[in-house]
Design a protein around this motif. Structure first.
Motif, short mmCIF file in Angstrom:
data_model
loop_
_atom_site.label_atom_id
_atom_site.label_comp_id
_atom_site.label_asym_id
_atom_site.label_seq_id
_atom_site.Cartn_x
_atom_site.Cartn_y
_atom_site.Cartn_z
N GLN A 181 6.29 8.75 5.99
CA GLN A 181 6.54 7.43 6.47
C GLN A 181 5.10 6.56 6.28
N LYS A 182 4.21 7.11 7.02
CA LYS A 182 2.81 6.52 6.92
C LYS A 182 2.22 6.21 5.59
N TRP A 183 2.59 6.94 4.79
CA TRP A 183 2.03 7.06 3.18
C TRP A 183 2.96 5.77 2.59
N LYS A 184 4.00 5.72 2.98
CA LYS A 184 4.92 4.68 2.34
C LYS A 184 4.38 3.46 2.80
N GLU A 185 3.88 3.38 4.10
CA GLU A 185 3.36 2.09 4.70
C GLU A 185 2.05 1.57 4.00
N ILE A 186 1.44 2.45 3.65
CA ILE A 186 0.12 2.01 2.99
C ILE A 186 -0.08 1.83 1.53
N GLN A 187 1.16 2.10 0.85
CA GLN A 187 1.06 2.08 -0.41
C GLN A 187 0.68 0.43 -1.27
N LYS A 188 -0.15 0.54 -2.06
CA LYS A 188 -0.61 -0.53 -2.66
C LYS A 188 -0.80 -0.54 -4.15
#
Length: 399
Positions: free
Chosen positions: A86-93
């Motif tokens: 979930q954290k990885w999805k939040e930082i996606q750029k």
């Protein structure tokens, strides 16, 4: 029409609309909870079968407890990886999208970031005394009860009987919820309680008349009953925790707390005690982490796979409680009466290591009857409301 009356009418319409929306949301949540509860029952039905891969192990008590310990560790890791994802999805750029194609970098991120965030959140939550109650109940209803179930499965040479007894848990949960959570039991719920109780114990009596009774069978049944009581108590407490306004815990946090604390309790206390019971040096409980691979090679990886299965099952199960009630969540677990024997029969056909007893014909007959109780217990509120409406219509018509 005065402005005051217009406001009053608008307020009435708004309240009516809110009540309608709340009812729709509640129904949707219960349907979703039912699907999730049945899904978690499938995961839970799988885990006792893993012990049969190691049924030839002479450590009758230690090995099931060891498997239960691994399941706690892996349950915590499942939650941690989910948080990391979930954290990885939040930082996606756009600048880092290409990292997804490496596969290995996201996986490393999931594990490292997920575990660190899970432990950090765990420390914060454990500052609340009531969260420690969740952890304590989780120890009893998690690794200890699962260990008891696996020992019962070995003693009975059958994974289904323990699950039959485990599925008496909704009966105890409904009674506990009535006294602890002050949840009312309507007539349909009470009827479902009586029907499920009679049919479940009827199946058990039929089993003992059909099978040869020995001390292992009696001990196995007793252990399964203790596990059922533990699960019922945990569901009642979890119901209170999830729906208490002052305590805000998600299903991820509940599984994280209970799994992390349970793992250390099992590692430090339960494993040495189990080794002693099996007349082994107390430290053999810890050396199993290595010797299990020496004994079984790559097959020992199945112990860790069983933990992953348990972890996913728990996340789904506690989400079911979050969306509904403890009794409802446990009632959906009665579908294990179908999944466990189906998976056991499939295991007997496809996997030589799993060689459990064939189920007698009466098992399926009693299962169908118990599922009637499950249906009544699951939808007791809806059925009771329908009966009340019908009774009121009949009364008004007669008058």
């Amino acid at each position: 029409m005065s402005l005051t009356k217009v406001k009053q009418r608008k307020a009435v319409k708004t309240n009516h609309s809110n009540k309608k929306n709340d009812l729709t949301t509640k129904k949707r949540n219960f349907v979703l909870a039912g699907g999730m509860g049945i899904s978690s029952a499938i995961f839970y039905s799988l885990t006792p079968l893993f012990v049969f891969f190691f049924a030839d192990n002479p450590l009758t008590i230690l090995y099931p407890i060891f498997i239960a310990t691994i399941q706690e560790l892996m349950s915590f890791i499942v939650v941690a990886i989910t948080i990391g994802f979930q954290k990885w999805k939040e930082i996606q750029k756009p600048a880092i999208y290409w990292l997804n194609y490496t596969i290995i970098i996201p996986i490393i991120y999931f594990i490292i970031m997920g575990i660190s965030l899970a432990i950090k959140n765990l420390i914060i939550k454990l500052q609340n005394f009531q969260v420690w109650i969740v952890a304590l109940v989780g120890v009893l209803a998690g690794p200890i009860s699962m260990g008891l179930l696996m020992i019962a499965a070995l003693f009975l040479n059958d994974g289904t009987i323990g699950n039959i007894i485990l599925n008496t848990a909704p009966i105890y949960c409904m009674i506990l919820s009535h006294f602890i959570l002050k949840q009312k039991i309507n007539r349909v719920g009470l009827s479902a309680l009586i029907i499920t109780t009679l049919f479940t114990f009827g199946m058990l009596l039929n089993y003992f008349f059909y099978e040869t009774i020995n001390w292992k069978a009696i001990v196995g049944v007793c252990l399964a009953f203790i596990a059922a009581l533990m699960y019922a108590f945990e569901s009642s407490i979890s119901d209170y925790i999830f729906h208490h306004k002052k305590i805000k815990l998600t299903n991820y946090e509940v599984v994280s707390v209970k799994s992390f604390i349970s793992f250390w309790v099992m590692l430090i206390i339960a494993l040495p005690i189990a080794a002693t019971i099996d007349v082994q040096p107390w430290y053999d409980g810890w050396t199993l982490f290595k010797t299990s691979f020496n004994l079984y090679g790559a097959l020992a990886l199945l112990i860790y796979v069983s933990g992953l299965v348990m972890g996913f099952g728990r996340l789904i199960y506690f989400r079911t409680i979050q969306l509904s009630t403890g009794t409802y969540a446990l009632a959906t677990q009665l579908t294990m009466l179908i999944w466990t024997p189906a998976l056991q029969i499939l295991g007997n056909l496809l996997i030589p290591k799993i060689n459990t007893q064939d189920l007698p014909w009466f098992y399926w007959l009693w299962s169908c009857l118990i599922l009637v109780g499950l249906f009544l217990m699951t939808f007791n509120e809806e059925i009771n409301n329908w009966l009340l409406k019908r009774h009121n219509k009949k009364t008004s018509f007669n008058n």
